[in-house]
Write a protein that holds these residues in place. Structure first.
Motif, PDB file in Angstrom:
ATOM      1  N   ARG A   2      42.253  23.473  57.007  1.00  0.00           N
ATOM      2  CA  ARG A   2      43.318  21.957  56.334  1.00  0.00           C
ATOM      3  C   ARG A   2      43.048  21.318  55.059  1.00  0.00           C
ATOM      4  O   ARG A   2      42.908  21.559  53.818  1.00  0.00           O
ATOM      5  CB  ARG A   2      43.549  21.976  57.669  1.00  0.00           C
ATOM      6  CG  ARG A   2      42.752  21.349  58.234  1.00  0.00           C
ATOM      7  CD  ARG A   2      43.647  20.884  60.007  1.00  0.00           C
ATOM      8  NE  ARG A   2      43.318  21.245  60.844  1.00  0.00           N
ATOM      9  CZ  ARG A   2      42.387  19.972  61.895  1.00  0.00           C
ATOM     10  NH1 ARG A   2      43.265  19.231  61.703  1.00  0.00           N
ATOM     11  NH2 ARG A   2      41.631  20.399  62.864  1.00  0.00           N
ATOM     12  N   HIS A   3      42.184  20.575  55.909  1.00  0.00           N
ATOM     13  CA  HIS A   3      41.428  19.206  54.532  1.00  0.00           C
ATOM     14  C   HIS A   3      40.454  19.239  54.356  1.00  0.00           C
ATOM     15  O   HIS A   3      39.335  19.277  55.256  1.00  0.00           O
ATOM     16  CB  HIS A   3      41.982  17.661  55.971  1.00  0.00           C
ATOM     17  CG  HIS A   3      41.614  17.046  54.547  1.00  0.00           C
ATOM     18  ND1 HIS A   3      40.126  16.660  55.189  1.00  0.00           N
ATOM     19  CD2 HIS A   3      41.878  16.290  53.868  1.00  0.00           C
ATOM     20  CE1 HIS A   3      40.188  15.601  54.135  1.00  0.00           C
ATOM     21  NE2 HIS A   3      41.657  15.129  53.328  1.00  0.00           N
ATOM     22  N   THR A   4      39.995  19.982  53.260  1.00  0.00           N
ATOM     23  CA  THR A   4      38.616  20.567  52.629  1.00  0.00           C
ATOM     24  C   THR A   4      38.023  18.762  51.570  1.00  0.00           C
ATOM     25  O   THR A   4      36.995  18.776  51.747  1.00  0.00           O
ATOM     26  CB  THR A   4      38.121  21.627  51.934  1.00  0.00           C
ATOM     27  OG1 THR A   4      39.353  21.187  50.939  1.00  0.00           O
ATOM     28  CG2 THR A   4      37.900  22.195  53.205  1.00  0.00           C
ATOM     29  N   PRO A   7      38.752  20.244  45.595  1.00  0.00           N
ATOM     30  CA  PRO A   7      38.985  20.716  44.248  1.00  0.00           C
ATOM     31  C   PRO A   7      39.120  22.485  44.663  1.00  0.00           C
ATOM     32  O   PRO A   7      38.562  23.363  45.005  1.00  0.00           O
ATOM     33  CB  PRO A   7      38.677  20.819  43.207  1.00  0.00           C
ATOM     34  CG  PRO A   7      37.730  20.233  43.519  1.00  0.00           C
ATOM     35  CD  PRO A   7      36.845  19.938  45.017  1.00  0.00           C
ATOM     36  N   GLU A   8      40.566  23.025  45.189  1.00  0.00           N
ATOM     37  CA  GLU A   8      41.016  24.808  44.596  1.00  0.00           C
ATOM     38  C   GLU A   8      39.873  25.602  44.066  1.00  0.00           C
ATOM     39  O   GLU A   8      39.312  26.266  44.330  1.00  0.00           O
ATOM     40  CB  GLU A   8      42.227  24.937  43.656  1.00  0.00           C
ATOM     41  CG  GLU A   8      42.468  26.114  44.237  1.00  0.00           C
ATOM     42  CD  GLU A   8      43.937  26.659  43.617  1.00  0.00           C
ATOM     43  OE1 GLU A   8      44.040  27.403  44.255  1.00  0.00           O
ATOM     44  OE2 GLU A   8      44.252  25.876  43.499  1.00  0.00           O
ATOM     45  N   ARG A   9      38.834  24.965  43.165  1.00  0.00           N
ATOM     46  CA  ARG A   9      38.339  26.204  42.717  1.00  0.00           C
ATOM     47  C   ARG A   9      37.099  25.519  43.964  1.00  0.00           C
ATOM     48  O   ARG A   9      36.577  27.216  43.831  1.00  0.00           O
ATOM     49  CB  ARG A   9      37.481  26.389  40.416  1.00  0.00           C
ATOM     50  CG  ARG A   9      36.760  25.193  40.730  1.00  0.00           C
ATOM     51  CD  ARG A   9      36.304  25.209  39.074  1.00  0.00           C
ATOM     52  NE  ARG A   9      36.090  24.393  38.982  1.00  0.00           N
ATOM     53  CZ  ARG A   9      35.141  23.685  39.431  1.00  0.00           C
ATOM     54  NH1 ARG A   9      35.425  22.801  41.019  1.00  0.00           N
ATOM     55  NH2 ARG A   9      34.493  22.119  38.952  1.00  0.00           N
ATOM     56  N   GLU A  10      36.169  25.126  44.270  1.00  0.00           N
ATOM     57  CA  GLU A  10      35.400  24.703  45.042  1.00  0.00           C
ATOM     58  C   GLU A  10      36.379  25.754  46.453  1.00  0.00           C
ATOM     59  O   GLU A  10      34.904  26.099  46.746  1.00  0.00           O
ATOM     60  CB  GLU A  10      34.979  23.556  45.619  1.00  0.00           C
ATOM     61  CG  GLU A  10      34.516  22.987  44.003  1.00  0.00           C
ATOM     62  CD  GLU A  10      33.826  21.778  43.997  1.00  0.00           C
ATOM     63  OE1 GLU A  10      33.453  21.231  45.190  1.00  0.00           O
ATOM     64  OE2 GLU A  10      33.780  21.137  43.271  1.00  0.00           O
ATOM     65  N   ARG A  11      37.119  25.045  47.130  1.00  0.00           N
ATOM     66  CA  ARG A  11      37.513  26.170  48.364  1.00  0.00           C
ATOM     67  C   ARG A  11      37.686  27.466  48.213  1.00  0.00           C
ATOM     68  O   ARG A  11      37.068  27.744  49.089  1.00  0.00           O
ATOM     69  CB  ARG A  11      38.956  25.183  48.052  1.00  0.00           C
ATOM     70  CG  ARG A  11      38.939  23.825  48.829  1.00  0.00           C
ATOM     71  CD  ARG A  11      40.285  24.065  49.882  1.00  0.00           C
ATOM     72  NE  ARG A  11      41.733  24.407  48.868  1.00  0.00           N
ATOM     73  CZ  ARG A  11      42.171  23.825  47.582  1.00  0.00           C
ATOM     74  NH1 ARG A  11      41.800  22.152  47.742  1.00  0.00           N
ATOM     75  NH2 ARG A  11      42.742  23.768  47.058  1.00  0.00           N
ATOM     76  N   ILE A  12      37.757  28.348  46.950  1.00  0.00           N
ATOM     77  CA  ILE A  12      37.870  29.542  46.483  1.00  0.00           C
ATOM     78  C   ILE A  12      36.399  29.790  47.042  1.00  0.00           C
ATOM     79  O   ILE A  12      36.085  30.889  47.273  1.00  0.00           O
ATOM     80  CB  ILE A  12      38.909  29.513  45.169  1.00  0.00           C
ATOM     81  CG1 ILE A  12      40.372  29.603  45.757  1.00  0.00           C
ATOM     82  CG2 ILE A  12      38.271  31.598  44.829  1.00  0.00           C
ATOM     83  CD1 ILE A  12      40.911  29.367  44.330  1.00  0.00           C
TER      84      ILE A  12
END
Length: 76
Positions: A2-4, A7-12
């Motif tokens: 849920r909460h990381t 940024p989106e590219r780092e989550r990917i």
């Protein structure tokens, strides 16, 4: 996760890393994600009252020992 706070590219990139490393060490990626969820709720900057750090809440001494054992760079 849920909460990381990532940024989106780092989550990917994190998802890709989890999948790659889980396969490399013959682990269920779902288990890895479950540990991350329980230990830090996906917050990469989490620090416990005992000093455990990061997504999987490793103590610095444990992280250093594991890094040496696995031959990876330690940034603790």
């Amino acid at each position: 996760m849920r909460h990381t706070a990532l940024p989106e590219r780092e989550r990917i990139a994190l998802v890709h890393t989890i999948l790659e490393q889980a396969q490399l060490y013959d682990l269920d990626p779902g288990l890895v994600v479950a540990v991350i969820e329980v230990e830090s709720a996906g917050y990469h900057l989490a620090v416990s009252h005992a000093g455990a750090m990061g997504l999987m809440q490793l103590l610095p001494a444990t992280g250093k020992e594991l890094a040496m054992k696995l031959g990876i760079e330690w940034h603790g």
